[in-house]
Design an enzyme around this catalytic site. Structure first.
Site, short mmCIF file in Angstrom:
data_model
loop_
_atom_site.label_atom_id
_atom_site.label_comp_id
_atom_site.label_asym_id
_atom_site.label_seq_id
_atom_site.Cartn_x
_atom_site.Cartn_y
_atom_site.Cartn_z
N CYS A 136 40.84 31.44 47.17
CA CYS A 136 40.75 32.69 47.95
C CYS A 136 39.38 32.90 48.57
O CYS A 136 39.23 33.72 49.48
CB CYS A 136 41.13 33.87 47.07
SG CYS A 136 42.82 33.77 46.46
N HIS A 149 38.38 40.17 50.81
CA HIS A 149 39.58 39.37 50.49
C HIS A 149 40.63 40.33 49.95
O HIS A 149 40.31 41.24 49.17
CB HIS A 149 39.24 38.31 49.45
CG HIS A 149 40.46 37.67 48.86
ND1 HIS A 149 41.46 37.14 49.64
CD2 HIS A 149 40.86 37.51 47.56
CE1 HIS A 149 42.42 36.67 48.86
NE2 HIS A 149 42.08 36.90 47.60
N ASN A 156 48.49 38.90 49.18
CA ASN A 156 47.33 38.01 49.05
C ASN A 156 47.65 36.69 49.77
O ASN A 156 48.47 35.90 49.29
CB ASN A 156 47.05 37.78 47.57
CG ASN A 156 45.82 36.90 47.32
OD1 ASN A 156 45.30 36.29 48.26
ND2 ASN A 156 45.38 36.85 46.09
O1 UT7 Z 1 43.00 36.30 44.94
C1 UT7 Z 1 42.52 35.68 43.82
C2 UT7 Z 1 42.23 36.61 42.76
N1 UT7 Z 1 43.39 37.19 42.17
C3 UT7 Z 1 43.30 38.44 41.80
O2 UT7 Z 1 42.31 39.06 42.10
C4 UT7 Z 1 44.39 39.06 40.96
C5 UT7 Z 1 43.74 39.81 39.85
N2 UT7 Z 1 44.67 40.47 38.94
C6 UT7 Z 1 45.44 41.52 39.32
O3 UT7 Z 1 45.46 41.90 40.48
C7 UT7 Z 1 46.21 42.25 38.25
O4 UT7 Z 1 45.79 41.81 36.98
C8 UT7 Z 1 47.74 42.08 38.38
C9 UT7 Z 1 48.24 42.84 39.59
C10 UT7 Z 1 48.10 40.62 38.50
C11 UT7 Z 1 48.44 42.67 37.14
O5 UT7 Z 1 48.08 44.02 36.98
P1 UT7 Z 1 47.63 44.57 35.53
O6 UT7 Z 1 47.40 46.00 35.69
O7 UT7 Z 1 46.49 43.69 35.07
O8 UT7 Z 1 48.95 44.34 34.71
P2 UT7 Z 1 49.16 43.44 33.39
O9 UT7 Z 1 49.06 42.00 33.71
O10 UT7 Z 1 48.30 43.99 32.30
O11 UT7 Z 1 50.66 43.81 33.06
C12 UT7 Z 1 51.04 45.13 32.64
C13 UT7 Z 1 52.50 45.11 32.32
C14 UT7 Z 1 52.91 43.98 31.36
O12 UT7 Z 1 53.90 44.47 30.51
P3 UT7 Z 1 53.52 44.86 28.98
O13 UT7 Z 1 52.95 43.60 28.38
O14 UT7 Z 1 52.48 45.95 29.12
O15 UT7 Z 1 54.82 45.27 28.40
C15 UT7 Z 1 53.52 42.96 32.29
O16 UT7 Z 1 54.48 42.15 31.67
O17 UT7 Z 1 53.26 44.91 33.51
C16 UT7 Z 1 54.18 43.83 33.33
N3 UT7 Z 1 54.35 43.17 34.61
C17 UT7 Z 1 55.25 43.55 35.53
N4 UT7 Z 1 56.14 44.57 35.53
C18 UT7 Z 1 56.90 44.71 36.63
C19 UT7 Z 1 53.67 42.08 35.09
N5 UT7 Z 1 54.13 41.78 36.32
C20 UT7 Z 1 55.10 42.68 36.61
C21 UT7 Z 1 55.92 42.88 37.73
N6 UT7 Z 1 56.82 43.91 37.69
N7 UT7 Z 1 55.88 42.11 38.82
#
Ligand code: UT7
Length: 320
Positions: A113, A246, A276
């Site tokens: 990225c 980005h 993204n």
């Molecule tokens: O471009 C390169 C760099 N990449 C990035 O910058 C991405 C960086 N990371 C992020 O943007 C975020 O971490 C994400 C958007 C990927 C995830 O957001 P988060 O607030 O960190 O969520 P999480 O991974 O802590 O997940 C929270 C909950 C989990 O459920 P439990 O364990 O709390 O029951 C996940 O299983 O959300 C669940 N979850 C989803 N639910 C519905 C994860 N993906 C999804 C989804 N739909 N698509």
């Protein structure tokens, strides 16, 4: 020393749009979750048979037209991509051929990225050293091809597209690329990666990510590199006209803007419509804001990115 400047921008997005609602019909997710956590509403998806080089050429032709240049003027092509047409040759060489360019040199940059910022820094240095006169820097991705469409933690995040800029030597004056800043930390290589590759097996692999950890690194590293950039130029954040970040996650972008004390009206945001697009996201955003007249001559524009590697970087540009 000669300074380089961005002489024109161009963008290309594939026609097909995949909405959050459509994704929610295929996997266990909701439009609400995706929008709340990322700011994404939809993403563009390349058509079957449409390759990264096709997207790159479409964006490059628009950038050349905006710069008032012909393909024959170009003596350097850098394509930043994580989704090359083939393992080799470089997609940049394929782009060179498709544009009908016979001379100069072309190569790919792999910084995921952060690839566009790495490419821009590379072109800036080649031009400043006199080794190139007119560079095409292209960020192009068909990221949809390396997504595991059953993994809801990643498949909702990415999209396809390409953006390009023409970089050339600036006439004396204050406009141009003021500085670029590149960093990497390979100890984070297992936080965002593909589970395959030419020397790791017989398959390309799919994207895997520890989202929470990447998020934390992004917020910290971007704040650091933004401070470094302002300090290197003796510029105060209040002097910035535009932040072109980005586009990975609206919450990461908000965090950087907040630290800079920048109102959201000064931030170019496309993540809602493009998702993204990895190396393509900054030049796509740049092209949009230049085309609609937001970014104008004389504006001070800060570009920043963070991605797999881990890699991160920035560029400060006086537009014109
Ligand atoms: O471009 C390169 C760099 N990449 C990035 O910058 C991405 C960086 N990371 C992020 O943007 C975020 O971490 C994400 C958007 C990927 C995830 O957001 P988060 O607030 O960190 O969520 P999480 O991974 O802590 O997940 C929270 C909950 C989990 O459920 P439990 O364990 O709390 O029951 C996940 O299983 O959300 C669940 N979850 C989803 N639910 C519905 C994860 N993906 C999804 C989804 N739909 N698509």
């Amino acid at each position: 020393m000669t300074r380089s400047r961005i002489a024109g921008c161009g963008a290309y997005l594939p026609d097909a749009i995949l909405s959050n609602a459509e994704l929610a019909q295929r996997i266990d997710t909701t439009d609400e979750w995706i929008r709340q956590r990322t700011g994404i509403r939809q993403r563009h998806i390349a058509a079957e048979g449409q390759k990264t080089s096709d997207l790159a050429v479409a964006a490059a032709l628009k950038a050349l037209a905006a710069a008032g240049r012909q393909p024959r003027d170009v003596d350097m092509i850098v394509v930043a991509t994580t989704t090359p047409d083939r393992t080799f040759p470089a997609t940049a060489a394929i782009v060179q051929h498709k544009l009908g360019i016979a001379g100069g040199f072309a190569f790919d940059i792999q910084a995921v990225c952060s690839g566009f910022v790495y490419g821009l820094a590379t072109a800036d240095n080649f031009i400043k050293s006199g080794q190139a006169n007119c560079a095409l820097v292209i960020g192009a991705e068909t990221f949809s091809r390396i997504i595991d469409w059953e993994d809801r933690t990643t498949c909702v995040l990415f999209g396809d597209g390409a953006g390009a800029v023409v970089v050339e030597a600036a006439e004396s004056g204050r406009a141009g690329i003021l500085s670029t800043h590149l960093h990497s930390d390979g100890s984070g290589n297992d936080l965002l990666y593909t589970d395959g590759g030419p020397s790791s097996g017989d398959r390309v692999g799919k994207v895997r990510m520890n989202g929470k950890e990447v998020f934390k690194h992004a917020v910290t590293r971007l704040a650091e590199v933004v401070d470094e950039t302002l300090a290197a130029n003796g510029v105060d954040a209040s002097e910035l006209d535009w932040l072109v970040p980005h586009q990975a996650n609206a919450r990461i972008i908000e965090s950087t803007a907040k630290k800079l004390g920048m109102n959201e009206s000064k931030v170019v945001l496309t993540v809602d419509r493009h998702a993204n697009t990895s190396a393509a996201s900054i030049p796509l955003a740049l092209a949009e804001a230049v085309e609609d007249g937001r970014i104008r001559a004389g504006n001070l524009v800060l570009l920043e990115a963070m991605g797999g590697g881990l890699t991160w970087g920035s560029a400060l540009v006086r537009w014109g």
